[in-house]
Write a protein that holds these residues in place. Structure first.
Motif, PDB file in Angstrom:
ATOM      1  N   VAL A  89       0.959  -1.209   0.393  1.00  0.00           N
ATOM      2  CA  VAL A  89       0.071   0.541   0.043  1.00  0.00           C
ATOM      3  C   VAL A  89       1.230   1.055  -0.128  1.00  0.00           C
ATOM      4  N   VAL A  90       0.979   1.819  -1.162  1.00  0.00           N
ATOM      5  CA  VAL A  90       1.581   3.208  -0.855  1.00  0.00           C
ATOM      6  C   VAL A  90       0.343   4.124  -1.050  1.00  0.00           C
ATOM      7  N   GLY A  91       1.128   5.088   0.162  1.00  0.00           N
ATOM      8  CA  GLY A  91       0.693   6.040   1.191  1.00  0.00           C
ATOM      9  C   GLY A  91      -0.115   5.578   2.486  1.00  0.00           C
ATOM     10  N   ILE A  92       0.122   6.289   3.785  1.00  0.00           N
ATOM     11  CA  ILE A  92      -0.275   6.485   4.958  1.00  0.00           C
ATOM     12  C   ILE A  92      -1.249   6.727   5.006  1.00  0.00           C
ATOM     13  N   GLY A  93      -2.059   7.793   4.460  1.00  0.00           N
ATOM     14  CA  GLY A  93      -3.451   8.524   4.695  1.00  0.00           C
ATOM     15  C   GLY A  93      -5.052   8.162   4.255  1.00  0.00           C
ATOM     16  N   GLY A  94      -5.146   9.053   4.067  1.00  0.00           N
ATOM     17  CA  GLY A  94      -7.013   8.720   4.320  1.00  0.00           C
ATOM     18  C   GLY A  94      -7.508   7.576   3.382  1.00  0.00           C
ATOM     19  N   LEU A  95      -6.640   7.310   2.634  1.00  0.00           N
ATOM     20  CA  LEU A  95      -7.029   5.871   1.542  1.00  0.00           C
ATOM     21  C   LEU A  95      -6.362   4.361   2.471  1.00  0.00           C
ATOM     22  N   GLY A  96      -4.858   4.723   2.103  1.00  0.00           N
ATOM     23  CA  GLY A  96      -4.332   3.913   2.908  1.00  0.00           C
ATOM     24  C   GLY A  96      -4.035   3.176   3.907  1.00  0.00           C
TER      25      GLY A  96
END
Length: 367
Positions: A198-205
């Motif tokens: 999972v690239v990106g640990i934000g709202g989607l990640g």
């Protein structure tokens, strides 16, 4: 035609949103209640990055080169939870008083191959929740209006009942970020024996990590450009962490992942090293976040010689959204949210634009 006897009110962008041109209270006449329509009094609405892409100026927003002044006013917001207050004469599955959710789409043709195979999110006549023209209402002049408002009127097919085990406050982000990340994991059969990045640990990640872990993937690898979110990623279900700024960290996972989900990116992201994380002969890189510029420096010969695949995924049909909500209830999965009063929408959008969300903002109509 418009329902001139009824007014809905919300926070609209009449110009490109910014410090000098905030969202303003605005009332409009919705389309007339059709036999298959549902009117919802909105309790909560999440803030999605798509909202900013729509209301920010063209170059910064990325989704329109037109000035907002050349277009209809728009009430953004498509992560909606509220109570049914009115139903059309042919509505059977929703009743006044039901707590329901609405995501990024409010209509489709319901007749094409996509719609009749639970892929209505890909319908060529799909109608987005806001800033879209109605394909089936040629006499109605305004574009669709979204969830930063008191009410919304939606075709029943795109209205989802909320399982009783879910807190309505957290459901809004599931209607967009939730299904956007859940759908590709299901479509590509993620489970035991599979490895996911999972690239990106934000709202989607942070939701993608939770889904993949609950699906019992062998490895759930959080991929970010520093170690800053390592602890958070582990909290959300990551079994491993990859710092994309360190070649040795990337080399460790090269060719080992069945699926990589792109949930965020930088303007200078090098895509080839990300794609190289997937397995030869069938490894998949799937875009969920949408770069405003074309992908660069991806050579066809390297794709041919590795037989890797690049694809994308777009929200979800009501069937997969309903399945996702049940899965969230069963596995106690929820977005991490911060709730603010709806009337503070301009301040919250500023925080979103400044990258301060950890991990999703929700607007409350009753606070």
């Amino acid at each position: 035609m418009a329902d001139t006897a009824v007014e809905f009110s919300g926070w609209a962008a009449k110009k490109n949103w910014g410090p000098e041109t905030p969202l303003e209270k605005w009332s409009y006449n919705p389309p007339k209640l059709g036999p298959n329509d549902v009117t919802i009094a909105i309790d909560y609405c999440g803030i999605c990055g798509s909202d900013l892409h729509t209301i920010l100026p063209g170059e910064k927003g990325g989704w329109s080169t037109q000035s907002r002044e050349e277009m209809d006013p728009v009430i953004a917001g498509h992560e909606i939870v509220g109570k049914v207050v009115e139903v059309g004469s042919q509505v059977k599955d929703h009743h006044v008083g039901d707590i329901v959710g609405v995501g990024p789409q409010v209509r489709s043709c319901l007749e094409c191959d996509m719609c009749t195979s639970n892929r209505g999110n890909l319908c060529s006549k799909r109608t987005s929740t806001y800033n879209a023209k109605y394909h089936d209402m040629p006499g109605y002049k305004l574009c669709t209006q979204g969830g930063y408002a008191d009410k919304i009127r939606v075709h029943e097919h795109w209205v989802l009942p909320i399982p009783k085990g879910l807190d309505p406050k957290v459901v809004g982000p599931l209607m967009c970020a939730g299904v956007t990340t859940y759908a590709p994991l299901k479509r590509f059969n993620i489970g035991p024996g599979k490895s996911v990045g999972v690239v990106g640990i934000g709202g989607l990640g942070h939701l993608a990590l939770q889904w993949a872990r609950a699906m019992k993937a062998d490895h759930v690898v959080a991929i970010s450009h520093s170690d800053k979110k390592k602890d958070a990623a582990q909290k959300f279900g990551a079994t491993d962490y990859c710092d994309s700024s360190k070649p040795e960290s990337m080399d460790r996972w090269k060719g080992k992942l069945d699926l990589v989900l792109i949930t965020s990116f930088g303007n200078d992201t090098e895509w080839t090293p990300i794609i190289d994380l997937t397995k030869y002969d069938g490894g998949i890189t799937c875009f969920l976040a949408i770069p405003s510029e074309p992908l660069k420096n991806i050579k066809a010969i390297t794709m041919c010689q590795s037989q890797r695949m690049i694809t994308g995924s777009f929200i979800g049909d009501p069937a997969v959204t309903a399945e996702m909500l049940r899965f969230a209830e069963e596995h106690k999965i929820a977005p991490q949210i911060e709730v603010h009063p709806m009337r503070h929408v301009n301040e919250v959008l500023k925080m979103q634009d400044d990258g301060k969300a950890r991990f999703r903002y929700v607007l409350d109509n009753h606070a």
